[in-house]
Design a protein around this motif. Structure first.
Motif, short mmCIF file in Angstrom:
data_model
loop_
_atom_site.label_atom_id
_atom_site.label_comp_id
_atom_site.label_asym_id
_atom_site.label_seq_id
_atom_site.Cartn_x
_atom_site.Cartn_y
_atom_site.Cartn_z
N ALA A 125 1.32 -0.97 -0.09
CA ALA A 125 -0.25 -0.24 -0.19
C ALA A 125 1.11 0.84 -0.11
N ARG A 126 0.39 2.09 -0.41
CA ARG A 126 0.76 3.69 -0.53
C ARG A 126 0.87 4.16 0.90
N GLY A 127 1.91 4.59 1.19
CA GLY A 127 2.35 5.45 2.01
C GLY A 127 2.73 4.74 3.28
N LEU A 128 3.07 3.44 3.34
CA LEU A 128 3.31 2.68 4.92
C LEU A 128 4.93 2.86 4.49
N PRO A 129 5.66 2.97 5.77
CA PRO A 129 6.70 3.10 6.31
C PRO A 129 7.68 2.10 5.37
N ARG A 130 8.39 3.41 5.15
CA ARG A 130 9.93 2.61 4.17
C ARG A 130 11.26 2.42 5.00
N PRO A 131 11.97 1.30 4.30
CA PRO A 131 13.41 1.23 4.52
C PRO A 131 14.22 2.39 5.50
N GLU A 132 14.67 2.26 6.89
CA GLU A 132 15.49 2.84 7.10
C GLU A 132 16.52 3.80 6.47
N PRO A 133 16.61 4.15 6.18
CA PRO A 133 18.12 5.00 5.58
C PRO A 133 19.30 4.24 5.75
N HIS A 134 19.66 3.92 6.71
CA HIS A 134 21.29 2.90 7.06
C HIS A 134 20.61 1.70 5.95
N VAL A 135 19.35 1.05 5.69
CA VAL A 135 19.31 -0.11 5.08
C VAL A 135 19.11 0.43 3.35
N VAL A 136 18.53 1.32 3.14
CA VAL A 136 18.79 2.31 2.12
C VAL A 136 20.50 1.59 1.10
N ARG A 137 21.07 2.59 2.52
CA ARG A 137 23.03 2.66 1.78
C ARG A 137 23.31 1.46 1.65
N ALA A 138 22.45 0.71 2.71
CA ALA A 138 23.09 -0.71 2.25
C ALA A 138 23.33 -1.33 1.47
N LEU A 139 21.74 -1.27 0.80
CA LEU A 139 21.10 -1.57 -0.46
C LEU A 139 21.36 -1.49 -1.33
N LEU A 140 22.20 0.05 -1.00
CA LEU A 140 23.04 0.61 -2.82
C LEU A 140 24.25 0.88 -3.17
N GLU A 153 11.58 -5.98 14.90
CA GLU A 153 12.62 -4.97 14.37
C GLU A 153 13.60 -5.05 13.21
N ASP A 154 12.27 -4.73 12.06
CA ASP A 154 12.87 -5.34 10.86
C ASP A 154 13.09 -3.75 10.53
N PRO A 155 13.79 -3.27 9.89
CA PRO A 155 14.59 -2.37 9.30
C PRO A 155 14.61 -1.67 7.26
N LEU A 156 14.43 -3.18 7.15
CA LEU A 156 13.65 -3.14 6.00
C LEU A 156 11.91 -2.84 5.54
N VAL A 157 11.29 -4.15 5.99
CA VAL A 157 10.20 -4.12 5.75
C VAL A 157 9.46 -4.00 7.16
N PRO A 158 9.65 -1.99 7.37
CA PRO A 158 9.34 -1.89 9.68
C PRO A 158 8.14 -2.35 9.57
N VAL A 159 7.83 -3.03 10.93
CA VAL A 159 6.72 -3.57 11.53
C VAL A 159 5.30 -3.67 11.45
#
Length: 303
Positions: free
Chosen positions: A145-160, A242-248
């Motif tokens: 769904a639109r508007g759901l919490p996004r991955p934490e910034p440090h996770v995005v950095r790790a993915l990229l 504690e899911d930082p990629l797909v928040p709870v």
């Protein structure tokens, strides 16, 4: 073994036996070996016939290089602008692959569990063919769904991030760091065990462009959240606190949208399946599966 499913080649591992079938669908860029033995074996010991598959474009299943390498940044921009996002294939196509695996194995009805993207595919499968899905377990997944919490910034950095060098050791270090990051603050898999698991997957197959095509399928699946209200399959939603990629809250949203679903938050769980997380997950799954048995009278499909 390879089976022909939905017109393509899909790699499958099947524990066999006469137990109720349980189909496990893994997440983005992950192979069937990413369901660890300590997760699978208790299910087998409980009497289930556990079936795992490599999703299309990953592992030993069929690849789709003719569709090129999607640009995730461009895709994200199109979504932010509210544009329709073209995809080389859809999560619905991947659900049809999973259904084709059941057809190829002569299975009329199965329990289905999916992790992360695998949970999204499982949701699509239950929506498309509810008569084939006895129960659904959605693990660390989302409604999209639109508007759901996004991955934490440090996770995005790790993915990229990219491996620091072109050696196998550099690649191993990259994945160790990535898995520890998405595993959350309580992730406790010993590094030697984690490295060994990564080496198994690297030796088995590598297809990074396939992962990007799978990601595009996730990004393009924008209507599933609104469709979940018509789900009529018994559903258990499991998510890590504690899911930082797909928040709870993504798990909470999925459970809210699926009628009569059961929602359980697993403490100290991130977006990974170390032994300390797999044990409580299986402990939640087994009573749920037993509460929704597949009737013995249900016939198998013709081979």
């Amino acid at each position: 073994m390879k089976v022909k499913a939905n017109g393509i080649d899909i790699e499958v591992e099947d524990t066999g036996g006469s137990g109720e079938p349980l189909l496990l669908i893994m997440g983005l860029g992950c192979q069937l070996v990413h369901w660890p033995p300590y997760f699978v074996q208790p299910l087998v010991e409980a009497g289930y016939r556990v079936i795992r598959l490599d999703n299309r474009d990953i592992g030993l299943s069929q690849y789709f290089p003719q569709f090129g390498r999607p640009n995730p940044t461009w895709g994200g921009l199109m979504l932010a602008l509210g544009r329709e996002l073209p995809a080389p294939y859809t999560l619905g196509d991947m659900a049809a692959d999973a259904l084709g695996v059941l057809d190829a194995l002569g299975i009329a009805r199965a329990h289905v569990a999916g992790a992360s993207m695998g949970g999204m595919i499982a949701q699509r499968l239950a929506l498309a063919a509810p008569e084939r899905v006895r129960s659904l377990v959605s693990i660390m997944s989302s409604s999209g769904a639109r508007g759901l919490p996004r991955p934490e910034p440090h996770v995005v950095r790790a993915l990229l991030a990219r491996p620091r060098g072109g050696t196998r050791e550099a690649l191993l270090r990259y994945y160790v760091e990535l898995y520890r990051t998405i595993g959350g603050p309580s992730y406790d898999q010993p590094e030697a065990d984690l490295r060994a698991a990564i080496e198994v997957s690297l030796d088995r197959a590598q297809n990074p462009d396939g992962m990007l095509r799978q990601l595009r399928a996730i990004m393009a699946d924008t209507r599933r959240a609104g469709e979940l209200a018509r789900m009529r399959v018994p559903t258990l939603v499991l998510h890590g606190r504690e899911d930082p990629l797909v928040p709870v809250n993504c798990g909470a949203d999925t459970a809210r949208r699926i009628p009569d679903s059961r929602y359980v938050v697993i403490e100290r769980m991130g977006h990974a399946l170390p032994p300390s997380v797999s044990r409580p997950l299986v402990a939640e799954m087994l009573p749920f599966l037993r509460a929704h048995p597949i009737e013995a009278a249900e016939p198998a499909l013709a081979a």
